[in-house]
Scaffold this active site. Structure first.
Site, PDB file in Angstrom:
ATOM      1  N   LYS A  25      40.789  39.507  38.443  1.00  0.00           N
ATOM      2  CA  LYS A  25      40.714  40.722  37.752  1.00  0.00           C
ATOM      3  C   LYS A  25      39.454  41.284  37.107  1.00  0.00           C
ATOM      4  O   LYS A  25      38.863  42.197  37.187  1.00  0.00           O
ATOM      5  CB  LYS A  25      41.739  41.093  36.984  1.00  0.00           C
TER       6      LYS A  25
ATOM      7  N   GLY B   7      32.023  41.544  27.354  1.00  0.00           N
ATOM      8  CA  GLY B   7      33.110  42.306  28.262  1.00  0.00           C
ATOM      9  C   GLY B   7      33.291  41.697  29.429  1.00  0.00           C
ATOM     10  O   GLY B   7      33.913  42.549  30.279  1.00  0.00           O
TER      11      GLY B   7
ATOM     12  N   ALA C 205      31.128  31.346  31.758  1.00  0.00           N
ATOM     13  CA  ALA C 205      32.447  30.585  32.410  1.00  0.00           C
ATOM     14  C   ALA C 205      32.404  29.194  32.462  1.00  0.00           C
ATOM     15  O   ALA C 205      33.288  28.325  32.105  1.00  0.00           O
ATOM     16  CB  ALA C 205      33.020  31.392  33.234  1.00  0.00           C
TER      17      ALA C 205
ATOM     18  N   GLN D 267      33.653  42.489  36.886  1.00  0.00           N
ATOM     19  CA  GLN D 267      32.044  42.196  36.926  1.00  0.00           C
ATOM     20  C   GLN D 267      31.236  42.462  38.190  1.00  0.00           C
ATOM     21  O   GLN D 267      30.177  42.964  37.985  1.00  0.00           O
ATOM     22  CB  GLN D 267      31.867  40.812  36.658  1.00  0.00           C
TER      23      GLN D 267
ATOM     24  N   GLY E  50      28.657  36.991  37.060  1.00  0.00           N
ATOM     25  CA  GLY E  50      28.147  37.967  36.096  1.00  0.00           C
ATOM     26  C   GLY E  50      27.176  38.765  36.773  1.00  0.00           C
ATOM     27  O   GLY E  50      27.015  39.745  36.585  1.00  0.00           O
ATOM     28  N   GLU E  51      26.139  38.134  37.450  1.00  0.00           N
ATOM     29  CA  GLU E  51      24.985  38.533  38.059  1.00  0.00           C
ATOM     30  C   GLU E  51      25.035  38.810  39.849  1.00  0.00           C
ATOM     31  O   GLU E  51      24.070  39.626  40.197  1.00  0.00           O
ATOM     32  CB  GLU E  51      23.703  38.192  37.692  1.00  0.00           C
TER      33      GLU E  51
ATOM     34  N   ASN F 283      39.453  34.414  37.491  1.00  0.00           N
ATOM     35  CA  ASN F 283      40.598  35.583  37.210  1.00  0.00           C
ATOM     36  C   ASN F 283      40.201  36.686  37.960  1.00  0.00           C
ATOM     37  O   ASN F 283      39.083  37.245  37.927  1.00  0.00           O
ATOM     38  CB  ASN F 283      40.469  36.023  35.660  1.00  0.00           C
TER      39      ASN F 283
ATOM     40  N   LYS G 266      31.813  29.310  40.398  1.00  0.00           N
ATOM     41  CA  LYS G 266      30.223  29.660  40.190  1.00  0.00           C
ATOM     42  C   LYS G 266      30.194  30.819  39.290  1.00  0.00           C
ATOM     43  O   LYS G 266      30.971  31.622  39.521  1.00  0.00           O
ATOM     44  CB  LYS G 266      29.610  29.503  41.474  1.00  0.00           C
TER      45      LYS G 266
END
Lengths: 728, 327
Positions: free
Chosen positions: A618, A492, A535, A623, A689-690, A616, A686
């Site tokens: 967007k 996602g 990524a 995220q 996500g978190e 990206n 870098k």
């Protein structure tokens, strides 16, 4: 710092020939249309060649003990039932083994047998799988299974749990304890001190897509269709548990409805489907119910954290102590690395961090978005706010004064090596300007609008940057389509999209000519999605493969009739060990607290982040925003309640396990600081996500204090914790 | 979910007849609560009578200024109705404070009244629950009882009634109209819900085979109407405390007062004694505190829900203060 990075940005651009055209653009999700139209198939939805049978999991109704008798006769004879599998008749599997694995890595791949014996280790542990022609037939039959238990007294109350122990290491292999200087003496002598204990609750990931799997055997080979973050983990775990060769297991997971760490390893749904499908010689699908996920699909352990900060009167930290006790299971250890980030965040000559565990009779905790930082920063960044208040110093200024810096070089205080890049100060300054931080009153409880108290808070964010060994293949077809193939997953986050952008840039091809194929273990192995490394890892492998393909093309007049392919890979570079790599950020929050009811509502949030090159903007923003909303949840509402008598997670549905809804979020803004970290990877990016959740909850908590003058150290801050202290 | 027979009733009489015939039959309208409970096998009807096509979906004026709300009027439609918004804004506010837009589109008036509690322990069939399995015990008493009742509970059950709509209707002195083999009857909404006592599984005064056909509202009482719901998040959460008030007052005297609480009791909780006290009071700060004390005088709290008592008092005081504020 910013100037230097601007330069390196240009250097990277020139190093890669014409530079990045697609990377850095807000390309729409490649998979967006497939998802909103239902064309994207998730674990439970794959269409397999034979008619699927449906499994339903029956969970234990005690928290600790053993099964004395289990009578499944009625269920077996129930209409439409094909199989009832219990510990009496389940096929042999590998043993589970000791609570800790020999290496940190093996926890992901170790055998995870199901229905192995009569022991009940936690409430709702699977004790039977009923397989039927329909889901309804299986579920109805499961209700007729008669189970007699011998109950043992379980440990379900952390406050009664006096015995703690020291684990060998934390999750991800960090040292359990660290110390530098002489903490005790330095803290005792510090002129200004904060000594506060914070608690955080059990939390549950609750991805939208429940844990589910379809297993289909062909001879001795099994294909598992599921939603997983890391195919290699599931493959190794299934092969190890069933004691079959790794090559006999294929895992397919093209779309995943969220994971957040709860889909890093194989859970009971996968193993039960594989076993039942083998017995029945027919594909079987098994999904956990939302309720079952609370006990069987991981959770964040609860924690008790003592934070001690000693500073001089100018706000320079002399001593930092962060000592954590968190919950673990009796049968398998999980040590959330809650104190690890504290080792790198602020400078002080005297430091101590410590992790201890208390054993409860629950399932094991797992990796939940930003394991360590998420609960740890709630505590430490609240404590920093307490210190700022004690010093009557602006919280941003306090943090600036404690930036690790030696002769102009930014050094990781724990490891003594330079940060690859560290733009925390810029995040705080830029964020403060955009948020309107100057409107904050230094005096708590000073801003009132009608019957609402208004407060502003901030907190820093830090999150380690990882990269994992990954491979990728690119195939250039004669007609010019480039197929990018790897066993990476898109949970996602936008992986399909950014890999398209990367391939487009290296190959100088339009995105429409690129077809990214993910989520099949037959494709080259990657590190998967987890730890925010997806990524960088998968992207670098794709970059390498494309670079090689392009080099081949240079020597050719055109695409050969049979097409052309190349493989690429990435491993951790030497740079990785020479530099301390982290992403940074600063969160700002404004809350309103109702004077009559103590209801807390977040009116707006702003986060500023330095996370290298943004591939990206967007998908990155999505995220980060998601992470910040998790911060609202952690600060104000998320808690999985463990019933003290039965050991059941009792609020196990989305009606009673509260996460923020749209109305709770208000305005939310993000900004990325210009940064390229050339030491991180080929893109200078870098992980993000978190990062968004790290510190976000503390900013909200600090805003609550600023609004009310009330410091709540027991998370989440539900209204009854403020109410007694509000004016009548 | 256990298998069941499904039947669609075309007339109200037919539905009532079908319901009377079988002890294990249930009516289904919106199904927003019943289907969840059937999936969890907490409700196991062997026979479902779908009443969605019955002619009970209208809101009609009655002689004398009253209003009849059909049992099948959807919560969204009721909340949006212009007469409701104009004359009974309390009811509209309460409806809109409940559930989500999607659920309100589906949920009906009678279904809302008859929804079951949200007690965690009621919702897990492996837990003791006197409401679900009479005599099995109450796991909430020694468990997590933060969301449970402080008024009207018993040693057998401390669950709350989750409806917002019913709290507003209770303050509005609504009446419930029913049909059964014995004929039609009408009674005050307060009599719909039975105290849990030692039989918490018997939740309403409806007889076997009796069906709610409508709710009537008497002409709107004078005064300001307010519904204040206190909850853990801004939407899609059940009330920790809700207060419905209708107060006709100025700075000199209170002429009319209605008070009802939600989220604190096994039923919508009318504060009759506090209403009377308010009538004889001048709305001063001290008087408000006294009235709040009176309203919660019988409160008995558990380990985790003691906060509901001061919370209910503060919310009530705020509502009265708002209602009596000039302008």
């Amino acid at each position: 710092m910013a100037e230097r990075n601007m330069t390196s940005n240009d250097q990277i651009a020139s190093k890669n020939g014409p530079g990045f055209q697609q990377i850095g653009q807000p390309l729409d999700r490649i998979d967006g249309r497939a998802k909103v139209t239902g064309a994207a198939r998730y674990g439970y939805e794959h269409i397999v060649s034979d008619k699927c049978a449906f499994g339903y999991i029956l969970g234990a109704s005690i928290g600790r003990g053993r099964i004395v008798a289990i009578d499944a006769q009625a269920a077996t004879k129930s209409p439409g039932v094909l199989l009832v599998m219990t510990h009496k008749n389940a096929p042999a599997q590998a043993r589970f083994g000791e609570p800790t694995t020999a290496t940190p890595r093996e926890v992901f791949t170790r055998p995870r047998p199901v229905l192995g014996d009569a022991h009940i280790r936690y409430f709702d542990q699977p004790i039977a799988l009923v397989v039927g022609e329909t889901f309804e037939a299986a579920r109805a039959a499961a209700g007729s299974i008669d189970v007699r238990y011998e109950r043992l007294q379980g440990d379900f109350e952390p406050e009664l749990c006096a015995a703690t122990y020291r684990p060998e290491r934390t999750n991800a292999g960090f040292a359990t304890d660290t110390s530098a200087g002489g903490f005790a003496k330095a803290f005792a002598q510090a002129p200004v001190k904060v000594d506060a204990t914070y608690t955080t609750a059990f939390e549950s990931h609750n991805p939208m897509e429940p844990h589910a799997a379809i297993a289909q055997w062909e001879g001795d080979r099994v294909t598992i269709y599921t939603g997983t973050q890391t195919l290699a983990n599931v493959r190794a775990c299934v092969a190890g548990t069933l004691q079959i060769p790794l090559d006999s297991v294929r895992v397919v997971s093209p779309f995943i409805g969220g994971g957040f760490g709860s889909k890093l390893i194989a859970h009971a749904d996968i193993m039960l489907a594989a076993l039942a499908a083998r017995v029945l010689q027919r594909p079987v699908k098994v999904a956990m119910t939302r309720q079952q996920m609370f006990a069987n699909a991981g959770h964040r352990p609860l924690s008790i954290q003592q934070v001690r900060l000693g500073a001089d009167r100018d706000g320079k930290l002399i001593a930092i102590g962060h000592e954590v006790c968190s919950s673990t299971a009796r049968f398998e250890e999980f040590t959330e690395q809650t104190g690890v980030f504290t080792r790198s965040l602020y400078a002080a000559d005297h430091r101590v961090t410590r992790h201890r565990l208390m054993r409860l009779d629950t399932n094991r905790g797992e990796w939940m978005r930003a394991p360590g930082e998420a609960p740890g920063m709630l505590a430490v960044e609240s404590a920093m706010d307490e210190l700022a208040h004690a010093l009557q110093l602006d919280p941003i200024e306090l943090r600036i004064r404690n930036e690790p810096n030696l002769d102009g070089t930014s050094l990781d205080p724990d490891r003594g090596i330079p940060f690859s890049s560290r733009n925390l100060i810029e995040c705080m300054r830029r964020g403060a300007r955009l948020f309107g931080w100057e409107r904050r009153s230094a005096r708590p409880g000073a801003i009132r609008e009608g019957r609402k108290l208004i407060g502003h808070g901030m907190a820093a964010a830090i999150r380690p940057n990882y990269i994992g060994p990954s491979r990728a293949r690119v195939v250039l077809e004669p007609r010019g389509t480039l197929r990018v193939q790897l066993d990476m997953t898109d949970i996602g986050t936008g992986t399909y999209t950014i890999l398209t952008q990367i391939a487009a840039d290296v190959m100088q091809m339009p995105p429409a000519s690129i077809k990214v194929e993910l989520g099949d273990s037959q494709l080259p192995t990657t590190a998967g999605s987890g730890g925010s490394w997806g990524a960088a890892s998968a992207g670098s492998a794709v970059h390498d493969a494309c670079t090689k393909l392009k080099r081949q093309l240079l020597d050719l007049p055109g695409i050969p009739p049979g097409g052309l392919q190349a493989e690429g890979s990435v491993t951790r570079s030497a740079e990785y060990d020479r530099y301390s790599q982290h992403a940074f950020g600063a969160h700002f929050a404004e809350v309103a607290v109702d004077l009559d009811t103590a209801e807390i509502r977040v009116r707006r949030m702003l986060g500023a982040f330095a996370a290298g090159r943004i591939l990206n903007p967007k998908t990155a923003r999505s995220q980060i925003v998601g992470g910040m909303i998790w911060g609202i949840g952690a600060a104000l509402m998320e808690q999985t309640l463990l019933d003290p008598l039965h050991g059941a997670f009792i609020n196990h549905d989305l009606a009673e396990y509260h996460i923020p809804v749209n109305a709770d979020v208000g305005q939310i803004d993000t900004v990325f600081i210009e940064e390229v970290d050339e030491r991180a990877n080929v893109f200078g990016s870098k992980g993000i996500g978190e990062l968004g959740i790290c510190g976000a909850g503390a900013a909200v908590a600090n805003a609550v204090f600023n609004a009310t003058g009330i410091r709540v150290r027991e998370f989440p801050i539900t209204l009854e914790k403020l109410l007694p202290f509000l004016p009548g | 979910m256990k298998s069941f027979l499904y039947e669609r009733a075309t007339t109200t009489q037919q539905a009532v007849d079908a319901l009377a015939k079988r002890l294990d039959a249930k009516l289904i309208a919106g199904g927003t609560n019943l289907l969840d409970l059937m999936k969890l096998e907490i409700e196991q009807p062997r026979h479902l009578i779908d009443v969605n096509s019955l002619p009970l979906s209208s809101i009609e004026p009655l002689p004398g200024g009253a209003l009849r709300i059909g049992a099948l009027v959807r919560n969204s439609d009721l909340a949006a109705d212009s007469r409701i918004r104009r004359e009974y804004p309390l009811l509209s506010q309460a409806l809109l404070a409940g559930a989500s837009g999607q659920i309100r589109n589906q949920a009906t008036t009678a279904g809302n009244l008859l929804q079951r509690t949200r007690c965690y322990y009621f919702y897990d069939p492996r837990m003791p629950c006197n409401k679900r399995v009479p005599g099995s015990g109450c796991a909430a008493l020694n468990g997590f009882n933060r969301i449970h009742a402080v008024l009207g509970a018993s040693d057998h059950c401390i669950a709350t009634h989750p409806s917002d709509m019913a709290v507003a209707m209770t303050a509005l002195d609504a009446r419930v109209e029913t049909l059964s083999a014995a004929g039609a009857r009408s009674f005050p909404i307060d009599q719909l819900y039975r105290p849990p006592g030692s039989t918490p599984h018997v939740e309403t005064s409806l007889a076997q085979g009796e069906m709610i056909t409508s709710v009537t509202l008497p002409p709107p009482p004078p005064g300001r109407q307010m519904y204040r719901k206190v909850r853990d998040r801004a939407s899609f959460a059940f009330a920790l405390v809700a207060v419905a008030t209708i107060i006709d007052a100025d700075s000199v005297a209170v002429r009319n007062a209605r008070i009802a609480f939600g989220g604190v009791a096994p039923k919508p909780w009318r504060g009759i004694v506090a209403e009377q006290a308010l009538l004889s009071a001048r709305p001063s700060r001290d008087a408000l505190e006294q009235i709040a004390e009176i309203a919660l005088a019988d409160a008995r709290s558990q380990k985790h829900n003691a906060f509901k008592v001061p919370l209910a008092k503060r919310t009530l005081m705020h509502a009265i203060a708002e209602s009596t504020r000039d302008g």
